[in-house]
Motif scaffolding. Structure first.
Motif, PDB file in Angstrom:
ATOM      1  N   LYS A   1      14.383  20.908 -31.211  1.00 28.96           N
ATOM      2  CA  LYS A   1      14.318  21.847 -30.090  1.00 28.96           C
ATOM      3  C   LYS A   1      14.620  23.279 -30.522  1.00 28.96           C
ATOM      4  O   LYS A   1      14.145  24.226 -29.929  1.00 28.96           O
ATOM      5  CB  LYS A   1      15.298  21.416 -28.996  1.00 28.96           C
ATOM      6  CG  LYS A   1      14.913  20.110 -28.299  1.00 28.96           C
ATOM      7  CD  LYS A   1      15.923  19.753 -27.228  1.00 28.96           C
ATOM      8  CE  LYS A   1      15.458  18.582 -26.383  1.00 28.96           C
ATOM      9  NZ  LYS A   1      15.181  17.371 -27.158  1.00 28.96           N
ATOM     10  N   ARG A   2      15.445  23.412 -31.571  1.00 28.05           N
ATOM     11  CA  ARG A   2      15.850  24.733 -32.062  1.00 28.05           C
ATOM     12  C   ARG A   2      15.629  24.761 -33.576  1.00 28.05           C
ATOM     13  O   ARG A   2      16.255  23.984 -34.299  1.00 28.05           O
ATOM     14  CB  ARG A   2      17.327  24.995 -31.731  1.00 28.05           C
ATOM     15  CG  ARG A   2      17.597  25.116 -30.226  1.00 28.05           C
ATOM     16  CD  ARG A   2      19.084  24.963 -29.916  1.00 28.05           C
ATOM     17  NE  ARG A   2      19.916  25.948 -30.582  1.00 28.05           N
ATOM     18  CZ  ARG A   2      20.240  27.141 -30.080  1.00 28.05           C
ATOM     19  NH1 ARG A   2      19.782  27.498 -28.882  1.00 28.05           N
ATOM     20  NH2 ARG A   2      21.024  27.973 -30.738  1.00 28.05           N
TER      21      ARG A   2
ATOM     22  N   ASN B   1       4.936  24.555 -28.458  1.00 30.17           N
ATOM     23  CA  ASN B   1       5.618  23.312 -28.105  1.00 30.17           C
ATOM     24  C   ASN B   1       7.020  23.548 -27.544  1.00 30.17           C
ATOM     25  O   ASN B   1       7.855  22.645 -27.556  1.00 30.17           O
ATOM     26  CB  ASN B   1       5.664  22.392 -29.328  1.00 30.17           C
ATOM     27  CG  ASN B   1       4.297  21.799 -29.634  1.00 30.17           C
ATOM     28  OD1 ASN B   1       3.828  20.904 -28.943  1.00 30.17           O
ATOM     29  ND2 ASN B   1       3.636  22.321 -30.671  1.00 30.17           N
ATOM     30  N   HIS B   2       7.248  24.770 -27.065  1.00 33.47           N
ATOM     31  CA  HIS B   2       8.458  25.118 -26.312  1.00 33.47           C
ATOM     32  C   HIS B   2       9.742  24.922 -27.122  1.00 33.47           C
ATOM     33  O   HIS B   2      10.772  24.518 -26.583  1.00 33.47           O
ATOM     34  CB  HIS B   2       8.528  24.312 -25.008  1.00 33.47           C
ATOM     35  CG  HIS B   2       7.258  24.359 -24.219  1.00 33.47           C
ATOM     36  ND1 HIS B   2       6.788  25.516 -23.618  1.00 33.47           N
ATOM     37  CD2 HIS B   2       6.316  23.395 -23.964  1.00 33.47           C
ATOM     38  CE1 HIS B   2       5.637  25.269 -23.023  1.00 33.47           C
ATOM     39  NE2 HIS B   2       5.320  24.001 -23.218  1.00 33.47           N
ATOM     40  N   LYS B   3       9.677  25.214 -28.405  1.00 27.23           N
ATOM     41  CA  LYS B   3      10.881  25.195 -29.238  1.00 27.23           C
ATOM     42  C   LYS B   3      11.522  26.583 -29.226  1.00 27.23           C
ATOM     43  O   LYS B   3      10.825  27.594 -29.054  1.00 27.23           O
ATOM     44  CB  LYS B   3      10.539  24.810 -30.684  1.00 27.23           C
ATOM     45  CG  LYS B   3       9.880  23.439 -30.835  1.00 27.23           C
ATOM     46  CD  LYS B   3       9.584  23.145 -32.299  1.00 27.23           C
ATOM     47  CE  LYS B   3       8.733  21.891 -32.470  1.00 27.23           C
ATOM     48  NZ  LYS B   3       9.366  20.670 -31.955  1.00 27.23           N
ATOM     49  N   GLU B   4      12.839  26.628 -29.405  1.00 28.45           N
ATOM     50  CA  GLU B   4      13.513  27.906 -29.617  1.00 28.45           C
ATOM     51  C   GLU B   4      13.391  28.240 -31.100  1.00 28.45           C
ATOM     52  O   GLU B   4      13.654  27.396 -31.958  1.00 28.45           O
ATOM     53  CB  GLU B   4      14.975  27.826 -29.203  1.00 28.45           C
ATOM     54  CG  GLU B   4      15.181  27.703 -27.692  1.00 28.45           C
ATOM     55  CD  GLU B   4      16.648  27.742 -27.339  1.00 28.45           C
ATOM     56  OE1 GLU B   4      17.286  28.806 -27.504  1.00 28.45           O
ATOM     57  OE2 GLU B   4      17.185  26.700 -26.911  1.00 28.45           O
TER      58      GLU B   4
ATOM     59  N   ASP C   1      18.357  22.504 -35.290  1.00 29.11           N
ATOM     60  CA  ASP C   1      17.975  21.133 -35.641  1.00 29.11           C
ATOM     61  C   ASP C   1      17.303  21.065 -37.004  1.00 29.11           C
ATOM     62  O   ASP C   1      17.412  20.061 -37.712  1.00 29.11           O
ATOM     63  CB  ASP C   1      17.010  20.566 -34.587  1.00 29.11           C
ATOM     64  CG  ASP C   1      17.622  20.548 -33.199  1.00 29.11           C
ATOM     65  OD1 ASP C   1      18.779  20.097 -33.081  1.00 29.11           O
ATOM     66  OD2 ASP C   1      16.966  20.990 -32.247  1.00 29.11           O
ATOM     67  N   LEU C   2      16.626  22.147 -37.375  1.00 27.53           N
ATOM     68  CA  LEU C   2      15.806  22.132 -38.591  1.00 27.53           C
ATOM     69  C   LEU C   2      15.625  23.574 -39.068  1.00 27.53           C
ATOM     70  O   LEU C   2      15.530  24.489 -38.259  1.00 27.53           O
ATOM     71  CB  LEU C   2      14.456  21.488 -38.257  1.00 27.53           C
ATOM     72  CG  LEU C   2      13.378  21.313 -39.326  1.00 27.53           C
ATOM     73  CD1 LEU C   2      12.545  20.059 -39.020  1.00 27.53           C
ATOM     74  CD2 LEU C   2      12.442  22.530 -39.357  1.00 27.53           C
ATOM     75  N   ILE C   3      15.619  23.763 -40.379  1.00 24.84           N
ATOM     76  CA  ILE C   3      15.364  25.082 -40.961  1.00 24.84           C
ATOM     77  C   ILE C   3      14.218  24.968 -41.960  1.00 24.84           C
ATOM     78  O   ILE C   3      14.254  24.129 -42.868  1.00 24.84           O
ATOM     79  CB  ILE C   3      16.600  25.657 -41.677  1.00 24.84           C
ATOM     80  CG1 ILE C   3      17.790  25.775 -40.709  1.00 24.84           C
ATOM     81  CG2 ILE C   3      16.280  27.025 -42.285  1.00 24.84           C
ATOM     82  CD1 ILE C   3      19.076  26.256 -41.367  1.00 24.84           C
TER      83      ILE C   3
END
Length: 242
Positions: free
Chosen positions: A49-50, A74-77, A155-157
């Motif tokens: 999500k982020r 896809n509405h991610k921050e 959540d992921l980089i």
């Protein structure tokens, strides 16, 4: 020992700069598209999500423009790197650090000014009003910085680098921005009750020319963070067991 590793890193960076200068622009476009498709197929990316995403230089590395666009679709921050100086409390000297600040839209992305490396970046005035990934606002040294509240963490980089190997070692550009940021993130996570309990998934993007073949390895020290997933522009996707 440390001096030897630093010399080896310097030599590898010089070699990779020479290699990267010779890669045709059309090859980078093709590899960027291939790598982005592999990233989009990852369940971890789909669930995230982020996310933090590096914004790419005009040459010499995989482009992340399609990734930024897909994330917003896809509405991610989306959070992007911002480099700035802070004064250390111990030495009273200024040091350069990286934060991850919120990017609000594709329109804002397209309007960003380019820095001296040609990388799209916030101005300092923009950065002072931006949410950071720790749940505050502005920069750590800025007076309007707030304590963490609401959503925080990543959540992921998606990470860049100059060279990688199949054992998930990464050679950065030599400033240590990502390694320092991840160490800060780990401390923040340990100290903050509202922080996520897991570190972000670290996904590195590599041109095929940047990925070393065994037995050659990227020289690393204890301060260098390994990545969790290595996506290569030729379609390979290597996953490390966490």
């Amino acid at each position: 020992m440390m001096a030897g590793i630093q010399t080896a890193k310097k030599d590898l960076r010089k070699r990779m700069r020479d290699v990267l200068q010779r890669i045709p622009a059309e090859s980078i476009v093709t590899q960027s598209r291939t790598a982005a498709i592999r990233l989009f197929a990852l369940p971890e990316y789909q669930k995230a999500k982020r996310i933090g995403v590096y914004l790419s230089m005009p040459t010499g590395e995989l482009s992340t423009t399609d990734i930024v666009q897909d994330a917003f679709k896809n509405h991610k921050e989306v959070f992007v790197p911002y480099i700035h100086s802070i004064e250390t409390t111990t030495t009273q000297q200024k040091t350069s650090v990286m934060d991850m600040l919120a990017l609000d839209s594709m329109e804002e992305f397209m309007a960003l000014e380019r820095d001296k490396w040609g990388i799209p970046s916030f101005t300092k005035a923009q950065a002072l009003s931006k949410k950071d990934c720790f749940g505050g606002t502005g920069l750590p040294a800025a007076p309007n910085n707030q304590t963490a509240s609401g959503s925080s963490g990543l959540d992921l980089i998606v990470m860049p680098g100059m060279a990688f190997d199949p054992e998930f070692r990464r050679l950065g550009h030599g400033k240590g921005y990502y390694d320092s940021f991840l160490s800060r993130y780990l401390r923040w996570e340990a100290e903050n009750e509202t922080a996520p309990r897991d570190m972000p998934l670290l996904v590195a993007l590599s041109l095929k020319e940047q990925t070393l073949s065994a037995p050659e390895e990227v020289p690393v020290t204890n301060h260098d963070w390994p990545v969790d997933i290595l996506i290569v522009g030729d379609g390979r996707c290597l996953v490390r067991r966490r």
